[in-house]
Structure formats: structure tokens, C-alpha cells
Design a protein around this motif. Structure first.
Motif, mmCIF file in Angstrom:
data_model
loop_
_atom_site.group_PDB
_atom_site.id
_atom_site.type_symbol
_atom_site.label_atom_id
_atom_site.label_comp_id
_atom_site.label_asym_id
_atom_site.label_seq_id
_atom_site.Cartn_x
_atom_site.Cartn_y
_atom_site.Cartn_z
ATOM 1 N N UNK A 75 -10.137 1.748 4.059
ATOM 2 C CA UNK A 75 -9.534 0.736 4.826
ATOM 3 C C UNK A 75 -8.299 0.116 4.412
ATOM 4 N N UNK A 76 -7.334 -0.113 5.238
ATOM 5 C CA UNK A 76 -6.128 -1.024 4.995
ATOM 6 C C UNK A 76 -5.390 -0.379 3.866
ATOM 7 N N UNK A 77 -5.032 0.929 3.860
ATOM 8 C CA UNK A 77 -4.132 1.221 3.135
ATOM 9 C C UNK A 77 -4.496 1.703 1.666
ATOM 10 N N UNK A 78 -5.893 1.742 1.465
ATOM 11 C CA UNK A 78 -6.480 2.284 0.199
ATOM 12 C C UNK A 78 -6.662 3.803 0.141
ATOM 13 N N UNK A 79 -6.471 4.285 -1.006
ATOM 14 C CA UNK A 79 -6.640 5.664 -0.802
ATOM 15 C C UNK A 79 -8.153 6.103 -1.009
#
Length: 95
Positions: A75-79
Motif C-alpha cells: 500500500x502507498x508506494x511500498x515495494x
């Protein structure tokens, strides 16, 4: 020199092709309206009053054995987490 009125040459009326095309279009529109507004049952039986079963019984779906838990979506730009167990860890072939 005397003034002259314009000379009008009448070669007769135009052909009746335009009226024929208009009549064909009107007939096609009437036939289309007949089928659109329910007259099409004339060829396919009486229509309404039939018994149609719309209940659908879905099959039971079972999870395959040993599937384990699914990894949560990033979520939200996490790899995304790296796969475990050696999957996808081989180096790229040399060129």
C-alpha cells in the motif's frame, strides 16, 4: 439594344428515385418499430407466461491444500515483498 427577360428552360421534373428511396426508408422504419415494440413475438411464439428459472446455484469452491496465507497487498508506494523459498532469485543470463 433591348432588354430581354431571362430565358428559363424546363426539361421536365426530376426522376422519382428520391420518392422511392424515401418510401423504402419509411417501410424499414415501420418494420423496425414493429419488432422493437414487441411485435416480434409473432414469429417466436406467444412470449410471456413462460416459466423461466433464474436461480443459479454456484458450486462450492475449496482452497487447495498447502496454500498457506496470501501476502498482503502493498500500500502507498511500498515495494512488494520478495518471494520466499528461492523463487525468482536466479541471476539474469549473461549476454
Amino acid at each position: 439594344m433591348a432588354d430581354r427577360d431571362p430565358t428559363v428552360i424546363n426539361t421536365g421534373g426530376s426522376g422519382g428515385g428520391g420518392w422511392a428511396v424515401a418510401a423504402i426508408v419509411v417501410v424499414l422504419v415501420l418494420v423496425g418499430a414493429f419488432f422493437l415494440f414487441g411485435g416480434g413475438d409473432l414469429f417466436y411464439g406467444g412470449g410471456g407466461g413462460g416459466d423461466t428459472d433464474v436461480n443459479v446455484n454456484a458450486p462450492n469452491v475449496e482452497v487447495p491444500a498447502g496454500g498457506g496465507e496470501a501476502a498482503p497487498a502493498p500500500s502507498g508506494g511500498e515495494a512488494a515483498p520478495a518471494p520466499s523459498g528461492g523463487e525468482g532469485t536466479q541471476p539474469a543470463p549473461a549476454q
